[in-house]
Design an enzyme around this catalytic site. Sequence first.
Site, mmCIF file in Angstrom:
data_model
loop_
_atom_site.group_PDB
_atom_site.id
_atom_site.type_symbol
_atom_site.label_atom_id
_atom_site.label_comp_id
_atom_site.label_asym_id
_atom_site.label_seq_id
_atom_site.Cartn_x
_atom_site.Cartn_y
_atom_site.Cartn_z
ATOM 1 N N HIS A 172 -9.769 1.190 4.933
ATOM 2 C CA HIS A 172 -8.496 1.407 5.630
ATOM 3 C C HIS A 172 -8.731 2.346 6.814
ATOM 4 O O HIS A 172 -9.518 3.288 6.713
ATOM 5 C CB HIS A 172 -7.472 2.005 4.659
ATOM 6 N N GLY A 217 2.668 -1.164 4.444
ATOM 7 C CA GLY A 217 2.635 0.259 4.124
ATOM 8 C C GLY A 217 4.033 0.796 3.915
ATOM 9 O O GLY A 217 4.657 0.590 2.866
ATOM 10 N N SER A 272 2.986 -1.982 10.602
ATOM 11 C CA SER A 272 4.409 -1.941 10.941
ATOM 12 C C SER A 272 5.152 -3.227 10.584
ATOM 13 O O SER A 272 6.046 -3.665 11.318
ATOM 14 C CB SER A 272 4.601 -1.600 12.426
ATOM 15 N N ASN A 299 0.870 -1.181 0.000
ATOM 16 C CA ASN A 299 0.000 0.000 0.000
ATOM 17 C C ASN A 299 0.905 1.228 0.000
ATOM 18 O O ASN A 299 1.472 1.585 1.025
ATOM 19 C CB ASN A 299 -0.899 -0.027 1.247
ATOM 20 N N GLU A 304 -5.777 -5.020 10.743
ATOM 21 C CA GLU A 304 -4.786 -3.960 10.924
ATOM 22 C C GLU A 304 -5.115 -3.175 12.191
ATOM 23 O O GLU A 304 -5.928 -2.227 12.137
ATOM 24 C CB GLU A 304 -4.818 -3.003 9.735
ATOM 25 N N GLY A 347 1.898 2.334 11.011
ATOM 26 C CA GLY A 347 2.864 3.421 10.914
ATOM 27 C C GLY A 347 3.534 3.797 12.223
ATOM 28 O O GLY A 347 4.190 4.844 12.315
ATOM 29 N N GLU A 397 -7.089 4.724 7.939
ATOM 30 C CA GLU A 397 -6.857 6.152 7.667
ATOM 31 C C GLU A 397 -8.095 6.795 7.047
ATOM 32 O O GLU A 397 -8.351 7.980 7.246
ATOM 33 C CB GLU A 397 -5.616 6.310 6.770
ATOM 34 N N LYS A 442 0.088 4.232 -0.425
ATOM 35 C CA LYS A 442 -0.615 5.409 0.105
ATOM 36 C C LYS A 442 -0.392 6.625 -0.807
ATOM 37 O O LYS A 442 -0.282 6.467 -2.015
ATOM 38 C CB LYS A 442 -0.175 5.678 1.545
HETATM 39 C C1 PEP Z 1 -1.180 0.258 6.277
HETATM 40 O O1 PEP Z 1 -1.406 1.454 6.388
HETATM 41 O O2 PEP Z 1 -1.967 -0.504 5.674
HETATM 42 C C2 PEP Z 1 0.054 -0.249 6.873
HETATM 43 C C3 PEP Z 1 0.136 -1.528 7.098
HETATM 44 O O3 PEP Z 1 1.002 0.683 7.145
HETATM 45 P P1 PEP Z 1 2.436 0.445 7.838
HETATM 46 O O4 PEP Z 1 3.003 -0.835 7.268
HETATM 47 O O5 PEP Z 1 3.231 1.639 7.473
HETATM 48 O O6 PEP Z 1 2.171 0.314 9.297
#
Ligand code: PEP
Length: 252
Positions: free
Chosen positions: A99, A235, A214, A12, A169, A175, A101, A14
């Site tokens: 998601h 991400g 993460s 992803n 998630e 993040g 976000e 983003k």
């Molecule tokens: C995400 O936003 O789907 C995600 C997994 O982000 P990150 O890996 O940066 O935590």
Amino acid sequence: MSKKFAPIIIANWKMNGLLLDSMQKFKQIRNNIQEGLVGCEIVICPPFTLLRDMAEKIPGTGVKLGGQNCHHEGNGAFTGEISANMLKDMICEYVILGHSERRTNLNEGSELVNKKATISHNEGLSTIICVGETMYERNNELAKVVIREQVLHSLPQSSNINNTIIAYEPVWAIGTGETPTLEQIEEMHDYIEDVVASELPKFGGNVRVIYGGSINSKNSAAILNIKNVAGLLVGRASLDVDEFWRIIETVS
Ligand code: PEP
């Protein structure tokens, strides 16, 4: 450990990446694939502005494309939006919906995610439906209540094992560099599987639940090794091709 499905690793990106730099990254991924055996399905979900260029270069690579969102209507006066059939037109096979976000920053609730998933399924897209609890909810024993609500309300009638993946998630892991313990991930994936098995008969007792939050090349192997983790949604680490590739190699 052998699993029911080949693992799926989803990048992803983003709201990151300009054309030249991103196409360079994509080229590097294609080269890596040509050089070695890949033991998983790879999906890249870039910003919409990159889809057309990537779509031109994707046939024959084995990589699949996905959108990061779509609108819940098919077309019309929705300034700034993108439809499921536009994603399909860019040879996307997947779309990420719900998601955290978007749930948090844009107030998108499960009912809206449900409508978006319905139109995506009608267009033949597979949906990656994200669910996850906040730290407050986890600390107050509400994690399972929230996850159950999100799963049951976000997945439409059209959902089945072939067109839907659930991404667990935890909001507090996205993040932040923090991840749940392996036991916590296994417990929540078990719970999601139980909810789907008992309340969504169309899945016939099978569902792909992937983990996101993460992920990096140091924790990916252990997390992928959990019996009921069907893949990863990555991400930040997916923006660095070398790091992303180390994650892919975890399953190769
Ligand atoms: C995400 O936003 O789907 C995600 C997994 O982000 P990150 O890996 O940066 O935590």
